[in-house]
Design a protein around this motif. Structure first.
Motif, PDB file in Angstrom:
ATOM      1  N   LYS A 114     -39.860  64.646  22.253  1.00  0.00           N
ATOM      2  CA  LYS A 114     -39.521  65.991  21.777  1.00  0.00           C
ATOM      3  C   LYS A 114     -38.096  66.090  21.232  1.00  0.00           C
ATOM      4  CE  LYS A 114     -42.785  68.205  24.971  1.00  0.00           C
ATOM      5  NZ  LYS A 114     -43.808  68.441  23.958  1.00  0.00           N
ATOM      6  N   TRP A 115     -37.177  65.248  21.713  1.00  0.00           N
ATOM      7  CA  TRP A 115     -35.802  65.388  21.237  1.00  0.00           C
ATOM      8  C   TRP A 115     -35.393  64.352  20.205  1.00  0.00           C
ATOM      9  CZ3 TRP A 115     -31.842  61.811  21.683  1.00  0.00           C
ATOM     10  CH2 TRP A 115     -31.987  60.774  22.625  1.00  0.00           C
ATOM     11  N   LEU A 116     -36.279  63.410  19.919  1.00  0.00           N
ATOM     12  CA  LEU A 116     -35.953  62.411  18.898  1.00  0.00           C
ATOM     13  C   LEU A 116     -35.645  63.093  17.565  1.00  0.00           C
ATOM     14  CD1 LEU A 116     -38.522  59.543  19.568  1.00  0.00           C
ATOM     15  CD2 LEU A 116     -36.027  59.478  19.864  1.00  0.00           C
ATOM     16  N   GLY A 117     -34.616  62.643  16.923  1.00  0.00           N
ATOM     17  CA  GLY A 117     -34.230  63.203  15.630  1.00  0.00           C
ATOM     18  C   GLY A 117     -33.188  64.299  15.713  1.00  0.00           C
ATOM     19  N   PHE A 118     -32.887  64.779  16.943  1.00  0.00           N
ATOM     20  CA  PHE A 118     -31.868  65.824  17.070  1.00  0.00           C
ATOM     21  C   PHE A 118     -30.481  65.240  16.821  1.00  0.00           C
ATOM     22  CE2 PHE A 118     -28.559  67.835  19.648  1.00  0.00           C
ATOM     23  CZ  PHE A 118     -28.596  69.122  19.136  1.00  0.00           C
ATOM     24  N   ASN A 119     -29.702  65.925  15.999  1.00  0.00           N
ATOM     25  CA  ASN A 119     -28.314  65.547  15.743  1.00  0.00           C
ATOM     26  C   ASN A 119     -27.497  66.826  15.711  1.00  0.00           C
ATOM     27  OD1 ASN A 119     -25.793  64.748  14.776  1.00  0.00           O
ATOM     28  ND2 ASN A 119     -26.645  63.227  13.367  1.00  0.00           N
ATOM     29  N   LYS A 120     -26.655  67.026  16.743  1.00  0.00           N
ATOM     30  CA  LYS A 120     -25.906  68.285  16.825  1.00  0.00           C
ATOM     31  C   LYS A 120     -24.943  68.469  15.663  1.00  0.00           C
ATOM     32  CE  LYS A 120     -22.704  66.364  20.335  1.00  0.00           C
ATOM     33  NZ  LYS A 120     -23.499  65.206  20.761  1.00  0.00           N
ATOM     34  N   GLU A 121     -24.616  67.365  14.959  1.00  0.00           N
ATOM     35  CA  GLU A 121     -23.713  67.475  13.816  1.00  0.00           C
ATOM     36  C   GLU A 121     -24.392  68.170  12.635  1.00  0.00           C
ATOM     37  OE1 GLU A 121     -20.651  66.732  14.276  1.00  0.00           O
ATOM     38  OE2 GLU A 121     -21.023  65.837  16.248  1.00  0.00           O
ATOM     39  N   GLN A 141     -40.130  61.722  31.271  1.00  0.00           N
ATOM     40  CA  GLN A 141     -39.123  61.066  30.433  1.00  0.00           C
ATOM     41  C   GLN A 141     -39.695  60.731  29.057  1.00  0.00           C
ATOM     42  OE1 GLN A 141     -36.631  57.952  32.062  1.00  0.00           O
ATOM     43  NE2 GLN A 141     -37.124  58.558  34.173  1.00  0.00           N
ATOM     44  N   VAL A 142     -40.912  60.218  29.040  1.00  0.00           N
ATOM     45  CA  VAL A 142     -41.562  59.871  27.771  1.00  0.00           C
ATOM     46  C   VAL A 142     -41.787  61.121  26.927  1.00  0.00           C
ATOM     47  CG1 VAL A 142     -43.670  58.941  26.706  1.00  0.00           C
ATOM     48  CG2 VAL A 142     -42.676  57.821  28.730  1.00  0.00           C
ATOM     49  N   TYR A 155     -27.136  67.416  24.482  1.00  0.00           N
ATOM     50  CA  TYR A 155     -25.696  67.145  24.422  1.00  0.00           C
ATOM     51  C   TYR A 155     -25.387  65.702  24.801  1.00  0.00           C
ATOM     52  CZ  TYR A 155     -20.726  67.232  25.564  1.00  0.00           C
ATOM     53  OH  TYR A 155     -19.385  66.946  25.633  1.00  0.00           O
ATOM     54  N   GLN A 156     -25.996  65.214  25.896  1.00  0.00           N
ATOM     55  CA  GLN A 156     -25.732  63.855  26.372  1.00  0.00           C
ATOM     56  C   GLN A 156     -26.387  62.799  25.480  1.00  0.00           C
ATOM     57  OE1 GLN A 156     -23.684  63.231  28.805  1.00  0.00           O
ATOM     58  NE2 GLN A 156     -23.494  65.238  29.783  1.00  0.00           N
ATOM     59  N   GLY A 157     -27.475  63.189  24.815  1.00  0.00           N
ATOM     60  CA  GLY A 157     -28.177  62.239  23.968  1.00  0.00           C
ATOM     61  C   GLY A 157     -29.064  61.272  24.729  1.00  0.00           C
ATOM     62  N   GLN A 158     -29.452  61.634  25.935  1.00  0.00           N
ATOM     63  CA  GLN A 158     -30.337  60.773  26.720  1.00  0.00           C
ATOM     64  C   GLN A 158     -31.071  61.589  27.771  1.00  0.00           C
ATOM     65  OE1 GLN A 158     -27.692  57.858  28.396  1.00  0.00           O
ATOM     66  NE2 GLN A 158     -26.980  59.205  30.022  1.00  0.00           N
ATOM     67  N   VAL A 159     -32.256  61.098  28.134  1.00  0.00           N
ATOM     68  CA  VAL A 159     -33.061  61.742  29.162  1.00  0.00           C
ATOM     69  C   VAL A 159     -32.578  61.277  30.531  1.00  0.00           C
ATOM     70  CG1 VAL A 159     -35.399  62.103  30.041  1.00  0.00           C
ATOM     71  CG2 VAL A 159     -35.024  61.781  27.586  1.00  0.00           C
ATOM     72  N   PHE A 160     -32.558  62.184  31.490  1.00  0.00           N
ATOM     73  CA  PHE A 160     -32.094  61.837  32.835  1.00  0.00           C
ATOM     74  C   PHE A 160     -33.082  60.874  33.496  1.00  0.00           C
ATOM     75  CE2 PHE A 160     -30.512  66.340  32.272  1.00  0.00           C
ATOM     76  CZ  PHE A 160     -29.262  65.930  31.850  1.00  0.00           C
ATOM     77  N   ASP A 164     -37.279  75.003  23.262  1.00  0.00           N
ATOM     78  CA  ASP A 164     -38.389  75.663  23.956  1.00  0.00           C
ATOM     79  C   ASP A 164     -39.433  74.647  24.429  1.00  0.00           C
ATOM     80  OD1 ASP A 164     -40.067  77.908  24.776  1.00  0.00           O
ATOM     81  OD2 ASP A 164     -41.282  77.452  23.008  1.00  0.00           O
ATOM     82  N   GLU A 165     -39.793  73.718  23.560  1.00  0.00           N
ATOM     83  CA  GLU A 165     -40.789  72.709  23.933  1.00  0.00           C
ATOM     84  C   GLU A 165     -40.267  71.808  25.050  1.00  0.00           C
ATOM     85  OE1 GLU A 165     -41.774  70.684  20.336  1.00  0.00           O
ATOM     86  OE2 GLU A 165     -43.070  72.301  19.580  1.00  0.00           O
ATOM     87  N   MET A 166     -39.004  71.421  24.951  1.00  0.00           N
ATOM     88  CA  MET A 166     -38.418  70.583  25.994  1.00  0.00           C
ATOM     89  C   MET A 166     -38.348  71.334  27.321  1.00  0.00           C
ATOM     90  SD  MET A 166     -35.313  68.779  23.846  1.00  0.00           S
ATOM     91  CE  MET A 166     -34.607  67.988  25.286  1.00  0.00           C
ATOM     92  N   ALA A 167     -37.874  72.594  27.256  1.00  0.00           N
ATOM     93  CA  ALA A 167     -37.725  73.388  28.479  1.00  0.00           C
ATOM     94  C   ALA A 167     -39.073  73.644  29.146  1.00  0.00           C
ATOM     95  CB  ALA A 167     -37.030  74.709  28.168  1.00  0.00           C
ATOM     96  N   THR A 168     -40.096  73.896  28.345  1.00  0.00           N
ATOM     97  CA  THR A 168     -41.428  74.135  28.906  1.00  0.00           C
ATOM     98  C   THR A 168     -41.938  72.898  29.636  1.00  0.00           C
ATOM     99  OG1 THR A 168     -41.941  75.738  27.170  1.00  0.00           O
ATOM    100  CG2 THR A 168     -43.801  74.765  28.343  1.00  0.00           C
ATOM    101  N   ALA A 169     -41.736  71.732  29.005  1.00  0.00           N
ATOM    102  CA  ALA A 169     -42.175  70.478  29.635  1.00  0.00           C
ATOM    103  C   ALA A 169     -41.412  70.202  30.926  1.00  0.00           C
ATOM    104  CB  ALA A 169     -41.994  69.316  28.656  1.00  0.00           C
ATOM    105  N   ILE A 170     -40.104  70.464  30.906  1.00  0.00           N
ATOM    106  CA  ILE A 170     -39.275  70.234  32.093  1.00  0.00           C
ATOM    107  C   ILE A 170     -39.656  71.203  33.214  1.00  0.00           C
ATOM    108  CG2 ILE A 170     -36.915  70.349  33.003  1.00  0.00           C
ATOM    109  CD1 ILE A 170     -36.004  69.423  30.168  1.00  0.00           C
ATOM    110  N   SER A 171     -39.887  72.471  32.844  1.00  0.00           N
ATOM    111  CA  SER A 171     -40.260  73.485  33.827  1.00  0.00           C
ATOM    112  C   SER A 171     -41.552  73.108  34.535  1.00  0.00           C
ATOM    113  CB  SER A 171     -40.411  74.847  33.142  1.00  0.00           C
ATOM    114  OG  SER A 171     -40.812  75.831  34.056  1.00  0.00           O
ATOM    115  N   GLU A 172     -42.517  72.660  33.758  1.00  0.00           N
ATOM    116  CA  GLU A 172     -43.805  72.276  34.344  1.00  0.00           C
ATOM    117  C   GLU A 172     -43.697  70.968  35.120  1.00  0.00           C
ATOM    118  OE1 GLU A 172     -46.348  72.168  30.954  1.00  0.00           O
ATOM    119  OE2 GLU A 172     -46.479  74.358  30.778  1.00  0.00           O
TER     120      GLU A 172
END
Length: 331
Positions: free
Chosen positions: A59-66, A53-54, A40-45, A14-22
């Motif tokens: 916001k996604w640091l620490g995410f591990n889908k495993e 990007q910053v 999924y890709q593990g990197q910002v476009f 939600d936080e990532m999507a809100t930032a991207i939307s804005e």
């Protein structure tokens, strides 16, 4: 499944999507797809603005889908998708309720209980992929799944959802009433969109075409589903309660008598719907094959509220008994 993990992942998306939307001036729903793809890709476009990007990296640091189970991922995506759909105006932006998706998965298991080989399953109205992934998460059967969706945003969301859950799903990005390059499948599941199909030229190719005006899309999708079912295969459809009360109902009934056996109609709990006119049922048919017969007694059930465990358990026990008799030829 840990509900805290669901909430944690939803908050992150939600936080990532809100930032991207804005930051990109795109819809929230489109931004959910972007956010999930980044996870999924593990990197910002790298074509994002530098400050965005910053922000996203933080916001996604620490995410591990495993660290997440498939159902935790699916439910978090479902919450994000529901939030995005609140602001969507397109009729096709709909999501199968979670309890209904789980229940359909249960029905798929019961109908194919004695089928040992790999199950070929097709959802011609797969949307964001919620129903098809819920079915896959709830079974130990080996499934070869297919999904079709015409909406650009929803098909992208379905693909990234499948990727995050490590499901190998083959998707068609097309109008589901156009022909498919698809061999017949064992089961079709579909939460049918209700309304008219605008392409009268394409509709004219169907037996269930309307003699006057537009044809019903949900009727045509039932016919299309039977076309791609193996003989003896099952169709499980979420349909309006008024399916057999419309002005084209007689035509639908005639078609089904010729091509299918009606296995059952299970009315979904009324408290799932804000208005009675939107109430739905699960309609089950079997495509006819040589020597097949309809059950002597169809499975007709009115389901209690899923929030009433005891009442639900009693009804499920009756449904289990019905399937036991069905598979042993007593019905």
């Amino acid at each position: 499944m840990d509900q805290q993990n669901v909430e944690k992942l939803f908050t992150q998306v939600d936080e990532m999507a809100t930032a991207i939307s804005e930051g990109l001036n795109i819809t929230y729903l489109e931004s959910v797809t972007e956010a999930l793809d980044i996870l999924y890709q593990g990197q910002v476009f790298d074509d994002y603005p530098e400050q965005l990007q910053v922000d996203i990296r933080n916001k996604w640091l620490g995410f591990n889908k495993e660290h997440y189970e498939n159902e935790e991922i699916r439910k978090a995506i479902q919450l994000s998708t529901l939030k995005g759909m609140k602001g969507a105006t397109q009729q096709q932006h709909l999501l199968t309720p979670d309890a209904v998706a789980t229940f359909i998965g249960y029905l798929v298991g019961k109908l194919t209980e004695f089928q040992d080989q790999e199950l070929r399953l097709f959802d011609p109205t797969c949307g964001s992929g919620n129903l098809i992934t819920a079915i896959m998460n709830g079974t130990d059967k080996k499934i070869h799944p297919y999904g079709s969706e015409v909406d650009d945003t929803l098909i992208q969301l379905a693909v990234v959802q499948a990727n995050l859950q490590k499901h190998n799903i083959e998707f068609f990005h097309q109008d589901s009433l156009q022909p498919f390059l698809l061999e017949p499948v064992d089961v079709v599941t579909a939460d049918l969109p209700i309304g008219y199909y605008p392409d009268d030229v394409q509709a004219a190719k169907y037996e269930l075409k309307s003699e006057e005006g537009h044809s019903y899309a949900h009727h045509l999708l039932i016919e299309q589903s039977l076309t791609y079912l193996k003989e003896g295969g099952y169709g499980i459809f979420v349909v309006p309660n008024f399916l057999f009360e419309s002005d084209q109902a007689e035509q639908l009934q005639k078609y089904l008598r010729e091509h299918a056996h009606i296995i059952g109609m299970l009315q979904l709990p009324e408290d799932l719907f804000k208005d009675e006119k939107f109430a739905r049922s699960v309609f089950i048919v079997q495509k006819k094959k040589e020597g097949s017969k309809p059950p002597k007694q169809a499975l007709l059930v009115k389901l209690p509220s899923f929030s009433s465990p005891e009442k639900t358990a009693n009804v499920i026990a009756q449904v289990n008994d019905w399937f036991s008799d069905y598979h042993t030829g007593k019905l």
